[in-house]
Motif scaffolding. Structure first.
Motif, short mmCIF file in Angstrom:
data_model
loop_
_atom_site.label_atom_id
_atom_site.label_comp_id
_atom_site.label_asym_id
_atom_site.label_seq_id
_atom_site.Cartn_x
_atom_site.Cartn_y
_atom_site.Cartn_z
N SER A 134 30.38 -91.18 75.97
CA SER A 134 29.85 -90.42 77.11
C SER A 134 28.94 -91.23 78.02
O SER A 134 28.67 -90.83 79.13
CB SER A 134 29.07 -89.21 76.60
OG SER A 134 27.95 -89.66 75.84
N GLY A 135 28.44 -92.37 77.56
CA GLY A 135 27.52 -93.17 78.36
C GLY A 135 26.06 -92.84 78.11
O GLY A 135 25.18 -93.45 78.69
N LEU A 136 25.78 -91.84 77.26
CA LEU A 136 24.40 -91.53 76.92
C LEU A 136 23.83 -92.67 76.09
O LEU A 136 24.55 -93.31 75.32
CB LEU A 136 24.32 -90.22 76.14
CG LEU A 136 24.84 -88.97 76.87
CD1 LEU A 136 24.78 -87.77 75.94
CD2 LEU A 136 24.04 -88.72 78.13
N ALA A 137 22.52 -92.91 76.23
CA ALA A 137 21.91 -94.03 75.52
C ALA A 137 20.61 -93.61 74.86
O ALA A 137 19.94 -92.68 75.31
CB ALA A 137 21.66 -95.18 76.47
N GLU A 138 20.27 -94.30 73.79
CA GLU A 138 19.01 -94.11 73.09
C GLU A 138 18.33 -95.46 72.93
O GLU A 138 19.00 -96.49 72.93
CB GLU A 138 19.25 -93.47 71.72
CG GLU A 138 19.86 -92.08 71.84
CD GLU A 138 19.89 -91.31 70.53
OE1 GLU A 138 19.43 -91.83 69.50
OE2 GLU A 138 20.37 -90.16 70.56
N MET A 139 17.00 -95.45 72.82
CA MET A 139 16.24 -96.67 72.63
C MET A 139 15.43 -96.54 71.35
O MET A 139 14.84 -95.50 71.09
CB MET A 139 15.30 -96.90 73.82
CG MET A 139 14.42 -98.13 73.68
SD MET A 139 13.35 -98.39 75.11
CE MET A 139 14.50 -99.26 76.17
N THR A 140 15.42 -97.62 70.56
CA THR A 140 14.64 -97.62 69.33
C THR A 140 13.69 -98.81 69.31
O THR A 140 13.95 -99.84 69.94
CB THR A 140 15.54 -97.68 68.08
OG1 THR A 140 16.26 -98.92 68.07
CG2 THR A 140 16.49 -96.51 68.03
N PHE A 141 12.59 -98.63 68.59
CA PHE A 141 11.60 -99.69 68.38
C PHE A 141 11.44 -99.85 66.88
O PHE A 141 11.25 -98.87 66.15
CB PHE A 141 10.26 -99.29 69.01
CG PHE A 141 10.34 -99.13 70.50
CD1 PHE A 141 10.03 -100.18 71.35
CD2 PHE A 141 10.75 -97.93 71.05
CE1 PHE A 141 10.11 -100.04 72.72
CE2 PHE A 141 10.84 -97.77 72.43
CZ PHE A 141 10.52 -98.83 73.27
N SER A 142 11.53 -101.08 66.41
CA SER A 142 11.47 -101.35 64.97
C SER A 142 10.41 -102.40 64.67
O SER A 142 10.17 -103.31 65.47
CB SER A 142 12.82 -101.87 64.47
OG SER A 142 13.84 -100.94 64.76
N THR A 143 9.77 -102.27 63.49
CA THR A 143 8.81 -103.26 63.01
C THR A 143 9.01 -103.46 61.52
O THR A 143 9.59 -102.61 60.85
CB THR A 143 7.35 -102.83 63.27
OG1 THR A 143 7.11 -101.58 62.62
CG2 THR A 143 7.06 -102.69 64.76
N SER A 144 8.50 -104.57 61.02
CA SER A 144 8.57 -104.87 59.60
C SER A 144 7.27 -104.44 58.94
O SER A 144 6.19 -104.69 59.45
CB SER A 144 8.79 -106.37 59.39
OG SER A 144 8.81 -106.68 58.01
N SER A 145 7.39 -103.79 57.78
CA SER A 145 6.18 -103.30 57.10
C SER A 145 5.65 -104.27 56.06
O SER A 145 4.56 -104.09 55.54
CB SER A 145 6.47 -101.94 56.44
OG SER A 145 7.55 -102.09 55.53
#
Length: 188
Positions: free
Chosen positions: A150-161
């Motif tokens: 559909s062209g919808l997008a999501e953004m994620t942010f990741s870090t190491s614990s």
């Protein structure tokens, strides 16, 4: 200086040196060499397109390889600026491994080159020699991905614990603007 046989085609538009070397202003064993008479842009290799627009490839006094696509220093691409390994686009003195400057605003575009469902573009922050192995680990990441055709997008942010694990998702912004922390399915 030239080694090997030289031939010019019947129309006079092609020069061929099969299995030889061509050097201008320098004695070398390289296939093609050009010695500049100064450290200025116009003493480098000039490439001209069919509209008579030109660009240059040259080495400056800091031993930086420069690609000049428009006649001003603000349009240069600089490789290995001042021996540092830095790359600059739109700057004559890059201060980081990659520095991008533009008077109208600097943009970095990451793309798939087409309409690709479920595609992902990422900026990864890696520890080159991490505890996880030779290639290190991903300590942080920013990812944008399409959620289907559909062209919808999501953004994620990741870090190491911790120092042994790759980064894991900590925050997500979905396609309608919901923000979730420590969830992959934000509701608000």
């Amino acid at each position: 200086i030239m080694t090997g046989a030289l031939s010019i085609d019947a129309t006079g538009t092609a020069l061929t040196v099969p299995n030889g070397n061509v050097a201008i202003g320098i004695n070398t064993t390289s296939k093609l060499s050009l010695k500049q008479d100064s450290d200025a842009v116009t003493s480098g290799l000039r490439v001209v397109n069919s509209s008579s627009n030109s660009g240059f490839v040259w080495v400056d006094s800091d031993n930086s390889l420069r690609l000049d696509a428009g006649g001003t220093s603000l349009k240069n691409i600089i490789l290995n600026g001042a021996g540092s390994g830095d790359v600059g686009i739109g700057t004559t003195d890059p201060q980081a491994k990659l520095e991008i400057n533009d008077l109208t605003g600097a943009n970095l575009i990451l793309g798939t080159g087409g309409n690709v469902p479920n595609s992902e573009q990422s900026i990864l922050f890696n520890d080159r020699y991490g505890a996880a192995g030779v290639n290190g680990q991903t300590q942080g990441a920013i990812k944008v991905f399409r959620t289907g055709a559909s062209g919808l997008a999501e953004m994620t942010f990741s870090t190491s614990s911790n120092s042994d694990d790759d980064a894991a998702e900590k925050m997500r912004i979905d396609s309608i603007g919901n923000v979730g922390i420590n969830t992959t399915n934000p509701q608000a």
